[in-house]
Scaffold this active site. Structure first.
Site: not given
Length: 789
Positions: A306, A543, A547
């Site tokens: 990410d 995080d 996800d």
């Protein structure tokens, strides 16, 4: 079930009555979440205890007790220890999984019987009318029936923007109210809410996850399991009925062959080596929830990351200030204005904190009036000497004149910056959050999530290792691509908006593009699946809750400690200091474990290959199996067990290549066949010269120990001081054990003739091993080429 069969009957202007609440409770339409995917402690204990091989070992132990051969029960401690470690490890994983939660809201303000009442979120029911205001977390899916909210769904979608919710708009459970106040009717509760389904998937995806090593070992054990029982029965029948041996002798020799074929110590070695590696990583601020992740990360071919928290820091920072073209002020005067402005405001949001950090000089003036930032209007203002200055998003501050100035800052937006405009409000003092007059722009403040200083070096490392990087984010694809290019990620200029892709396009897109923006949680998971279908080993970092699904689907998942708690609990690996630059060290640790266990597994399989081939020879030529379980334990302890555990501690960062099972079979087969040839020669010569069973057994232990150390030497080359000490210590250990405890392991006196045979075979063992190794490698290469065609 929470299908709203009575939704049309609910009065949208009021909450439920007590009768209506009770009716929904009776239909189990509550916000209670049921966890059905996690195994109970008893299920974990039983699944690890009542296994096929544990049953076999239990039967073998009972047979040995039956014939009173207690000294041959030396294999039991390893079996018990291996079972206990497996149970403890899975219970620990269960406890971590149980902590996976996204909803933190404990109470909600709900309207019932015409009155507002605070109740537990788990006591909410379908169609309840709940009041939401700034700071609240949405506990169930809902629909706004009055008022307006600004909500943040980044936890769920990865989209950083705050979203306005008006009447009839849907609210997603798990999102947060940034500002505003509204009443909403719950449309999906409990297990049917979005966040519950997301959490359930996170807990259920990946059950039975195994590393490549354990998969290979399980495949090997399945093969052994198929032939174990019939082969064991055949050996017993031959010994007892054909060779007319006693019941005790027949059982003991049969068990020696069977136990020798089972790599019982290899599981223990693998588990302990991984546990020691986890301890070393913990000292580097890396927490492991799954031991398999150590190995998997070392084999990763695609790394999905990410943007925020991985490539960039979590904190916002001011990158630079650009003076507007029509601003008559000097740059110093603009800096002074921004300093005064920022120090007059409360540091209650990350943007203002970034401004105050950047403009560190003391303020020269204090605002007579301020208007704090609000998500609904997206600007703040401060008044100095009767003039109000406005700071905020250009489209919200400039409004109708936005197009006149967009060319001044458009290039910075394309570079990934968040742009704020500071301007002079043309109607004097601003007393409410409503702009009725034009704003003259004075300058533009560029905000960024700074690229981690270590990011370029880290991604360069993965590029050198042949690991592809895919940046998968919920943010604007152009912004993400710009950030990725700054971090020096290869091919970061190839980006796409994932919202424009259909599922059938995913596979081709993943081969073509490096950066994916506007990606939903479900798409992230599908992207990972598509990569795995292409034969890739995928690692996923993240995080946020958005996800989690992808992380659970990935072969290896890494979370940042600065992220959401649920994400950390769902991940296999957590970087406690959120420092992505630790990844190369973790990869090195994984390589050490895999390479060393591969070498150690080869040592273990030498015994298994010997036992299998010797058992076959025993059946073909109708002679007695020459070893007992105690013999096998003694040989294994010093030529396999102890050196394997010690060698697993040695640093080894060589790249991992080839298939685990193929590698260990290729390296182990020469030693196993050499053992078989040498022992068969002893048995044949013993039969010709009339040697006793004791002589043959003792000679077999001697020659197998010697060949075992020869194989260990070859697998440990080139020797260093550490490896020399291991070999010397094990040789001394087996000599001392034989002299002091020989009777315990079935070692008795040996005749000079039997000793002479052992010496001759030892002198020729190196030559036999060399020739067998040559032909083994030749046939493995031929088989490999055949399978590749």
């Amino acid at each position: 079930m929470s299908v709203n069969t009575n939704a049309e009957q609910v009065n949208r202007s009021r909450g439920l009555t007590t009768a209506e609440v009770n009716e929904r409770i009776a239909r189990q339409q509550t916000n209670q979440i049921h966890d059905v995917n996690v195994k109970t402690t008893w299920q974990i204990i039983s699944s690890n205890t009542f296994t096929f091989f544990n049953l076999i070992f239990l039967v073998l132990a009972m047979l040995l007790v039956l014939v009173q051969s207690y000294k041959d029960l030396t294999f039991l401690p390893v079996i018990i220890l291996n079972t206990v470690i497996s149970i403890v490890q899975e219970i620990r994983s269960k406890r971590i999984l149980n902590k996976l939660t996204v909803l933190n809201a404990e109470e909600s303000l709900v309207e019932r019987d015409g009155q507002l009442t605070e109740i537990k979120t788990t006591d909410l029911v379908l169609d309840d009318v709940v009041v939401f205001e700034t700071g609240d977390q949405i506990p169930a899916d809902a629909e706004v029936i009055s008022g307006t909210l600004q909500v943040n769904e980044a936890l769920l979608t990865g989209e950083a923007d705050e979203i306005t919710k008006n009447v009839d708009d849907s609210l997603m459970s798990g999102s947060f109210v940034v500002t505003g106040k509204a009443m909403a009717r719950l449309t999906q509760v409990g297990d049917d809410s979005y966040i519950s389904k997301l959490t359930a998937k996170a807990k259920s995806v990946g059950h039975g996850e195994e590393s490549a090593m354990l998969k290979s070992l399980n495949r090997l054990i399945k093969i052994v399991g198929i032939i174990l029982i019939p082969l064991g029965l055949a050996l017993f029948a031959q010994s007892y009925f054909l060779n007319a041996n006693s019941l005790k002798t027949s059982i003991v020799t049969m068990e020696a062959a069977v136990i020798g074929m089972i790599p019982e110590g290899l599981y223990l070695l693998t588990t302990v080596a991984l546990a020691l590696s986890a301890t070393r990583l913990a000292k580097r601020q890396v927490l492991l929830h799954s031991l398999k992740s150590i190995e998997t990360l070392a084999r990763v071919s695609v790394l999905c990351v990410d943007k925020t928290g991985t490539i960039t820091e979590n904190e916002m920072a001011v990158a630079k200030v650009i003076k507007a073209q029509q601003n008559p002020q000097t740059e110093q005067e603009l800096t002074t204005l921004l300093t005064n402005f920022s120090h007059s405001m409360a540091s209650d949001n990350s943007t203002m904190q970034a401004l105050q950090t950047y403009f560190k000089q003391p303020a020269q003036a204090t605002a007579s009036q301020t208007l704090p930032f609000g998500s609904a209007w997206k600007f703040s203002s401060a008044t100095f000497n009767g003039v109000s200055y406005v700071l905020g998003a250009p489209e919200m501050v400039l409004r109708t004149t936005f197009k006149d100035y967009v060319d001044e800052f458009k290039q910075y937006t394309e570079q990934g910056y968040r742009v704020l405009v500071i301007g002079d409000y043309q109607a004097g003092e601003l007393t409410e959050a409503k702009l009725v007059a034009p704003v003259l722009p004075l300058g533009f403040v560029l905000i960024e999530n700074p690229i981690r200083k270590s990011a370029p070096a880290t991604f360069s490392y993965f590029a050198r290792q042949g690991v592809s990087v895919k940046v998968i984010s919920g943010d604007n694809p152009q912004t993400v691509a710009s950030v990725a290019q700054t971090a020096q990620i290869a091919d970061a200029d190839r980006y796409v908006d994932a919202s424009t892709l259909a599922p059938v396009d995913y596979s081709a897109a993943l081969q073509k593009y490096t950066v994916f923006g506007r990606v939903t949680p479900e798409q992230k998971q599908l992207f990972v699946t598509a990569l795995q279908q292409q034969g890739e080993t995928v690692a996923m970092t993240g995080d946020g809750v958005n996800d989690i699904l992808a992380m659970k689907q990935a072969d290896c998942s890494i979370a940042m400690a600065s992220g959401n708690d649920a994400t950390m609990h769902a991940a296999q690996m957590v970087l406690l200091d959120s420092d992505f630059s630790r990844m190369p060290k973790i990869v090195a640790e994984g390589r050490q474990v895999v390479n060393n266990i591969e070498r150690s597994a080869s040592l273990f399989l030498v015994k298994n290959i010997f036992s299998l081939t010797m058992a076959v020879l025993t059946l073909l030529f109708a002679f007695n199996y020459p070893l007992t379980p105690a013999h096998i334990t003694l040989i294994s302890l010093f030529t396999i067990g102890v050196p394997s555990f010690l060698l697993a501690l040695e640093p080894n960062e060589a790249p991992i290549s080839g298939n685990f099972l193929t590698n260990i079979l290729r390296r182990a087969t020469p030693g196993g066949l050499t053992d078989m040839i040498a022992v068969a020669a002893i048995v044949i010569c013993g039969s010709l010269f009339g040697l006793s069973t004791t002589d043959i057994g003792t000679a077999t232990v001697l020659i197998m120990s010697a060949i075992g150390f020869l194989v260990l030497y070859r697998m440990s080359r080139p020797l260093n001081q550490f490896r020399r000490h291991i070999m010397l210590g094990c040789i001394v250990g087996i000599i001392v054990t034989t002299l002091c405890f020989g009777n315990m392991f079935g070692i008795k006196t040996i005749s000079m003739v039997a000793l002479g045979f052992a010496v001759v075979l030892f002198l020729t063992a190196d030559s036999i091993l060399t020739h067998v190794t040559f032909w083994t490698n030749h046939w493995f290469k031929k088989l490999s080429l055949r399978f590749d065609k």
